[in-house]
Design a protein around this motif. Structure first.
Motif, PDB file in Angstrom:
ATOM      1  N   THR B 837       0.805  -1.214   0.000  1.00 21.38           N
ATOM      2  CA  THR B 837       0.000   0.000   0.000  1.00 21.38           C
ATOM      3  C   THR B 837       0.843   1.271   0.000  1.00 21.38           C
ATOM      4  O   THR B 837       0.422   2.291  -0.535  1.00 21.38           O
ATOM      5  CB  THR B 837      -0.929   0.033   1.228  1.00 21.38           C
ATOM      6  OG1 THR B 837      -0.129  -0.193   2.386  1.00 21.38           O
ATOM      7  CG2 THR B 837      -1.997  -1.028   1.130  1.00 21.38           C
ATOM      8  N   GLU B 838       2.039   1.207   0.589  1.00 15.71           N
ATOM      9  CA  GLU B 838       2.827   2.434   0.625  1.00 15.71           C
ATOM     10  C   GLU B 838       3.350   2.778  -0.772  1.00 15.71           C
ATOM     11  O   GLU B 838       3.304   3.940  -1.186  1.00 15.71           O
ATOM     12  CB  GLU B 838       3.983   2.306   1.631  1.00 15.71           C
ATOM     13  CG  GLU B 838       4.776   3.589   1.851  1.00 15.71           C
ATOM     14  CD  GLU B 838       3.985   4.730   2.495  1.00 15.71           C
ATOM     15  OE1 GLU B 838       2.775   4.551   2.770  1.00 15.71           O
ATOM     16  OE2 GLU B 838       4.577   5.802   2.711  1.00 15.71           O
ATOM     17  N   HIS B 841       0.569   4.261  -2.583  1.00 18.05           N
ATOM     18  CA  HIS B 841       0.340   5.649  -2.175  1.00 18.05           C
ATOM     19  C   HIS B 841       1.342   6.587  -2.832  1.00 18.05           C
ATOM     20  O   HIS B 841       0.993   7.676  -3.276  1.00 18.05           O
ATOM     21  CB  HIS B 841       0.438   5.767  -0.656  1.00 18.05           C
ATOM     22  CG  HIS B 841      -0.823   5.407   0.052  1.00 18.05           C
ATOM     23  ND1 HIS B 841      -1.527   6.294   0.829  1.00 18.05           N
ATOM     24  CD2 HIS B 841      -1.520   4.254   0.099  1.00 18.05           C
ATOM     25  CE1 HIS B 841      -2.594   5.703   1.314  1.00 18.05           C
ATOM     26  NE2 HIS B 841      -2.612   4.456   0.897  1.00 18.05           N
ATOM     27  N   MET B 851      -6.438  10.680  -2.361  1.00 20.33           N
ATOM     28  CA  MET B 851      -6.786   9.468  -1.613  1.00 20.33           C
ATOM     29  C   MET B 851      -7.842   9.858  -0.579  1.00 20.33           C
ATOM     30  O   MET B 851      -7.631  10.782   0.204  1.00 20.33           O
ATOM     31  CB  MET B 851      -5.533   8.921  -0.925  1.00 20.33           C
ATOM     32  CG  MET B 851      -5.757   7.703  -0.047  1.00 20.33           C
ATOM     33  SD  MET B 851      -6.190   6.207  -0.953  1.00 20.33           S
ATOM     34  CE  MET B 851      -4.617   5.706  -1.604  1.00 20.33           C
ATOM     35  N   ASP B 854      -6.965  10.836   3.073  1.00 20.84           N
ATOM     36  CA  ASP B 854      -5.767  11.678   3.172  1.00 20.84           C
ATOM     37  C   ASP B 854      -6.131  13.096   2.755  1.00 20.84           C
ATOM     38  O   ASP B 854      -6.081  14.023   3.558  1.00 20.84           O
ATOM     39  CB  ASP B 854      -4.642  11.139   2.277  1.00 20.84           C
ATOM     40  CG  ASP B 854      -3.985   9.917   2.876  1.00 20.84           C
ATOM     41  OD1 ASP B 854      -4.067   9.755   4.115  1.00 20.84           O
ATOM     42  OD2 ASP B 854      -3.396   9.116   2.133  1.00 20.84           O
ATOM     43  N   SER B 933      -0.687  14.733   2.215  1.00 23.48           N
ATOM     44  CA  SER B 933       0.068  13.528   1.840  1.00 23.48           C
ATOM     45  C   SER B 933       1.511  13.950   1.666  1.00 23.48           C
ATOM     46  O   SER B 933       1.770  14.998   1.051  1.00 23.48           O
ATOM     47  CB  SER B 933      -0.396  12.965   0.489  1.00 23.48           C
ATOM     48  OG  SER B 933      -1.691  12.457   0.579  1.00 23.48           O
TER      49      SER B 933
END
Lengths: 191, 989
Positions: B837-838, B841, B851, B854, B933
């Protein structure tokens, strides 16, 4: 290589009742007007079963049909037949406002067997499982501890449980913990 | 000293001795003992120290009403504090430690508080510790914390298991005394489903000790036979060791079962739904308020005879009885008949006359009418009683040496359960107690009462009344059982003894033992203006201890009434709240601990992730891999590797958690046009479109790609966290507002495993596996197709959340793993890299994609995020449209989405605010934006961020200061939020 595999691949647990993951099973969600003759006709022609009443499930030789809500049924078929059954029903229902969706892979199923099977579920679901209140032919959409599920009794000494696939492990662990030796309650009465 | 007698004790088994320890001292008891009876049998009268003054305290009662005898019980993983010794069965090897003392029970430094009692009056918290201000935090509070507190907190994880059980019945009978037995039998005989619970391990309640005959047979025999009849009835469930803890609306009841079985769950919380509840909860004896009534050795008269009859334990060789009613004479008779001495019965009544009085006199016991206790004498334990006239001020007439004092101030019905759902009470002048008012019961949905009391809980104190009342409560057929019980004389209310006692004495009369509330404290509260019983309770802490004032409440409010010069009913009672006695936290948690604490949702690929170094991240109840960490790699390094591999060759993503909702029907297009800000009805079959969903307040709540499946069917993708609540949101609108629209929805999130195949080599790997045409011509960007991949039926969506050439392949969940393995094998030549997931992102942030959660926080509208392009101008309406037209929503100074680039290339702190000049009305620095973010971009080799900045898009090039929480400034320039491939050339190949 690409054979389908159920969530827990048939896991089982032995306690004062036995818990088994049933494995692959076909399920079709049907939505439509359950009181409409046209809808009932299609369902009954496909399944050979009468559309069940509120909180009831009817069983045929190979398929079962369960009431889910005033406009929803669940059709249980063999896993292999599910996609084709859903497609066939969608086609037959084409001229009315209805829906037939294959949800076989979205679910996990368990069987609880043993004379005290009622109390295993009574530990998890807020349902009156006294024999007079719940028996063969009944189905309940309910809660198993913290997740949604449905339960029914294929016969007087066992339950089948359906939940979402993602929580299969959680529900299996719950059922196993509830069925662990030493935890027998004696309520509701044994069947 | 208390001791075990050579014979007697109906509940103990002298053939089964049990060893245990108390404060490290080895002792022996018998099976059937409670901790309290075992300690008394070993001469241990001192069992703890009081909360405030650290006065020595002994066992007062036999059951749940015990205020003093609390123990640290057990060891390590089975340790539990505040266990009531009077209700805890003795077990072999039990480790018991007293509480609230330092350094030892016998020598306690905190007892100095007692000498400072006049500096610790009622409300001392409020009075003493207000000044000087700074002293509270640094001196008063730490001191109070150390001197106060009861048991120790457990240090280890509880080793036992616990569970819940849902039960249903027509009639729930709470209490297994003779009233409960009669009621259960009557209800069961009428064919109803009955559950009968009893908080102790034995049946029959007081009657089992006090004897007599019912229906011509000895009461013990009657209890046994009745139980056997109940057991024969299939519709009756009988549970001992199960306490009715609380009654809630609609007959919902919590019952707390302690199994006392090492193989069973330790506690079981019964969650019972009963059509009718009969509380046969009995009555509790009240103490009398005389000076030093808290010395170890002063006990309730009923407890003294219970310990004798149940456990063969005597409280002392010589017991003085102090009473205002006939019942205490039973204790005198029992003691005398048991071979013990009763030097005197001090009866406050001027002229006691009942049959029990006569019986005591016939046994040669000295009965002193009109007498009371001036003071109990002794150091650390009872050594004698100073006798006085009750009507006087306390002049000592004589001193009677003794080891125990048995007191009785009358009986109060246990009204707690009746009162939990607001059943009302009335003051019974004749019996001097509050009892349930049958005309004002707790009310059910139909306006009818759903709780009814039976026996002593109704205020029936004579056995025949108890039996008749219980029979009536259960609407029993025929006539109720009858007993041969003798009649008792009337009680005389006594709230302070002697009635004219001066302040010296009143300051030593304890009402609430556990919280050290004395008669003088309640009187002081009244004097200081605390007229409401609820206020006086909180001011003095009367009834606020772990025993919830079971012994103290009635005496306390009688004293308060007297001080306020008003009748007791005008003062009323405090509120009774569940649980009746404390229940374990673990029983409330039930099975929700360890692995079962919360459901953990697993994707079909979960096991693969676990085997491949997944560093997990919780997303809703799912676990998603944050990154796949390889040996020798840090998490950050793994993330950077995953991004680079995906951008340069091939990445694979488990996107199964994305919500998937089918929307079908003749009105589905119209419905989706309302749900989304943009147009969905005109989406062509086979095409995909990114859509935004807003709440009716205009705020952005979810986003995702919608695909048109057929003429009347759409598939809506939601965020991972949005799947369930967006489905609920759709159903709510369909069911409540647009109920006549022909639309069906189905949440098929879990039917599909979804795999992202991302990167310049994405197409190559799919073509290598083969089966579905994924060429740019057949499957251009934002389209989808159905087919087979390596023989497995799939749907291929040509969509991209990374800016790369990308496909999301949906496959039936049970074949997800097979396809995933196939993709890894086929992609091996391209270094196929699963990413978490990182990396997802970072790649979406590099592309300036928002997102949910976020860039949005429930206060952000699509227009804030530069998403005006996704808001249809053609539609008359959509959810949120009108809200978005409000003046505040169209304010040009709203914080809007921009990119942020630090001047030095570093990473901005997450959530940091951009400061502005000046201060706001609260004296805080003004702000003009914040970071939403922020990442280190491996692709660009620098920090990138997105943020919301006041009027941001019009301020390109401005430099803002984002101080970190340590005040360190971070300067960043406002730039476009699209940092990478602004023209979209990479995804559109």
């Amino acid at each position: 290589m690409s054979e389908p595999v159920s969530a827990l691949n048939g896991a089982s647990f032995g306690g004062y009742c036995d818990v088994t993951e049933i494995g692959l099973r076909g399920m079709v969600t049907l939505r439509g007007d359950l009181s409409a003759a046209a809808f009932k006709k299609v369902i009954e022609a496909e399944t050979g079963l009468t559309v069940p009443g509120q909180r009831k499930i009817v069983h045929g030789k190979v398929v079962s049909l369960a009431w889910m809500s005033p406009d929803e049924l669940l059709l249980l078929v063999s896993y292999r037949d599910a996609a084709a059954t859903a497609a066939r029903l969608a086609d037959s229902l084409n001229h009315q406002h209805a829906m037939a969706v294959d949800v076989s892979d979205a679910r996990a199923s368990f069987r609880i067997e043993g004379s005290a099977c009622r109390e295993v579920l009574a530990k998890l679901a807020p349902v009156d499982l006294y024999p007079e209140a719940f028996g063969h032919g009944d189905i309940r959409r309910t809660r198993l501890a913290q997740v949604a599920g449905a339960i029914w009794m294929p016969d007087e000494a066992s339950f089948e449980v359906v939940c979402f696939r993602s929580v299969a492990r959680y529900v299996f662990d719950l059922l196993s913990e509830a069925a662990r030796h030493g935890g027998q309650v004696g309520y509701p009465v044994e069947t | 000293m208390s001791t075990r007698l050579a014979t007697g004790g109906r509940l103990i088994d002298r053939n089964k001795p049990l060893g245990f320890s108390f404060n490290g001292k080895r002792m022996t008891g018998y099976a059937g003992d409670t901790l309290a009876s075992a300690l008394l049998a070993n001469g241990q009268m001192l069992v703890g120290r009081s909360f405030k003054y650290h006065r020595p305290r002994g066992i007062v009662a036999r059951g749940a009403e015990e205020p003093n005898a609390l123990a640290n019980f057990g060891e390590s993983a089975a340790f539990e504090p505040n266990q009531r010794m009077t209700t805890t069965p003795l077990t072999e090897g039990a480790v018991i430690a007293s509480q609230n003392h330092w350094p030892s029970l016998e020598f306690d430094i905190g007892a100095i508080n007692a000498r400072m009692a006049r500096f610790l009056p009622a409300g001392f918290y409020y009075k003493t510790f207000n000044w000087p201000r700074g002293f509270w935090k640094h001196i008063y509070e730490p001191f109070i914390r150390r001197s106060a507190g009861l048991g120790k907190a457990p240090k280890e994880r509880d080793e036992d298991r616990y569970e819940h059980l849902y039960a249903f019945c027509d009639v729930l009978v709470i209490g297994g005394g003779i009233a409960g037995l009669v009621a259960a039998k009557a209800a069961g005989d009428s064919g109803q489903r009955v559950i009968l619970i009893e908080q102790t391990g034995s049946w029959g309640g007081r009657a089992a000790v006090d004897g007599g005959q019912i229906d011509g047979i000895e009461v013990m025999q009657w209890i046994k036979e009745t139980l056997q009849e109940l057991e024969k009835n299939k519709n009756i469930t009988i549970r001992p060791n199960t306490m009715g803890a609380g009654i809630y609306d609609h007959g919902y009841t919590l019952a707390y079962e302690q199994t006392h079985d090492l193989n069973a769950p330790r506690h079981r919380l019964w969650r019972i739904r009963a059509a009718k509840i009969i509380t046969a909860t009995g009555a509790i004896e009240r103490p009398l308020s005389f000076a030093n009534n808290d010395l170890p050795g002063v006990m309730l008269a009923s407890a003294v005879r219970d310990y004798l009859a149940d456990c063969g334990v005597s409280a002392g060789d010589r017991t003085v009885i102090v009473t205002n009613n006939d019942d205490a004479y039973r204790t005198a008779v029992a003691l005398k008949e048991g071979g013990l001495e009763v030097p005197a019965i001090l009866d406050a009544r001027p002229d006691p006359l009942g049959q029990l009085v006569e019986k005591a006199r016939d046994l040669g016991i000295r009965v002193e009418a009109g007498r009371g206790v001036a003071s109990v004498t002794g150091k650390g334990r009872v050594q004698g009683v100073d006798v006085c006239l009750h009507a006087g001020e306390g002049a000592v007439l004589e001193t009677i040496p003794c080891e125990a004092v048995a007191m009785s101030g009358g009986w109060s019905p246990v009204v707690h359960l009746w009162s939990h759902c607001r059943g009302k009470l009335i003051w019974d002048e004749e019996q001097a107690h509050f009892r349930p008012d049958p005309s004002r019961p707790p009310i059910n949905h139909d306006g009818q009462g759903f709780v009814i009391t039976a026996g002593s809980a109704s205020g029936a104190l004579q056995t025949n009344d108890v039996l008749a009342d219980a029979h009536r409560a259960a609407s029993g057929a025929g006539t109720p059982p009858v007993s041969d019980a003798i009649s008792e004389g009337p009680i005389m209310p006594v709230w302070v003894m002697p009635q004219g006692a001066g302040i010296e004495k009143r300051a030593k009369m304890f009402l609430d033992y556990q919280n050290d509330v004395k008669v003088s404290d309640v009187q002081l509260a009244a004097q200081e203006g605390y007229e409401s019983v609820e206020h006086a309770k909180r001011y003095t802490t009367l009834g606020m201890a772990t025993d919830q004032g079971k012994l103290s409440n009635i005496n306390g409010l009688a004293v308060l009434s007297d001080a306020l010069h008003q009748p007791i009913p005008d003062t009323g009672t405090t509120t009774f709240r569940p649980p009746y006695t404390p229940i374990s936290m673990a029983s409330i948690a039930g099975d929700a601990r360890g692995e079962l604490f919360q459901p953990l949702r697993r994707t079909p690929l979960h096991d693969w992730h676990e085997d491949n170094g997944a560093h997990w991240e919780p997303v809703g109840q799912w676990r998603r891999p944050y990154a796949f960490v390889r040996t020798g790699e840090s998490v950050d390094q793994a993330v950077a590797r995953e991004v680079t591999a995906t951008r340069t060759s091939l990445g694979l993503l488990d996107a199964s958690t994305l919500g998937k909702i089918i929307v079908k029907g003749p009105d589905a297009g119209k419905f989706l046009d309302m749900m989304y800000t943009n147009m969905m009805s005109n989406l062509a079959v086979g095409k995909c479109r990114y859509g935004l969903m807003c709440s009716e307040n205009g705020f952005l709540i979810d986003d995702g790609v919608v695909a048109r499946m057929s003429e009347d069917t759409w598939l809506c993708h939601t965020t991972t966290g949005g799947a369930d609540h967006i489905h609920g949101h759709m159903e709510e609108w369909l069911q409540t507002e647009w109920w006549d629209w022909k639309v069906y929805t189905a949440n098929v999130t879990e039917q599909w495993a979804q795999i992202g195949i991302v990167g310049p080599n994405a197409r190559k790997v799919l073509e290598k596996i083969g089966g579905i045409d994924v060429s740019a011509e057949t499957l251009p960007f934002m389209t989808w197709a159905e087919g087979k991949l390596g023989g497995i039926p799939v749907r291929a969506f040509r969509i991209s959340f990374s800016g790369e050439l990308s496909y999301e392949i949906a496959v039936a969940a049970n074949q997800g793993r097979a396809l995933w393995d196939m993709l890894h094998a086929a992609g091996d030549e391209h270094g196929a890299t699963s990413y978490g997931t990182e990396a997802l992102h970072i790649m979406r942030a590099e592309k300036g994609f928002i997102m949910i959660g976020d860039e949005t926080d429930g206060t952000v509208i699509p227009q804030d995020l530069g998403l005006d392009w996704a808001i249809s101008k053609k539609k008359d309406d959509y959810l949120g449209k009108r809200a978005q037209a409000r003046s505040h929503m169209t304010d040009r100074n709203r914080w809007k989405l921009v990119g942020l680039e630090t001047l030095d290339g570093s990473v901005l702190p997450d959530g940091a605010y951009a400061v502005a000049d000046g201060e706001n009305a609260n004296g805080q620095r003004k702000t003009q934006g914040r970071v939403t973010s922020t990442y280190q971009s491996p692709t660009l080799g620098r920090g990138i961020a997105m943020g919301l900045v006041s009027n941001g898009p019009d301020r390109m090039g401005d430099v803002l200061n984002f101080p970190d929480t340590d005040g360190k400034p971070h300067e960043a320039r406002i730039v476009s939020p699209v940092f990478y491939d602004p023209d979209g050339e990479k995804q559109n190949v």
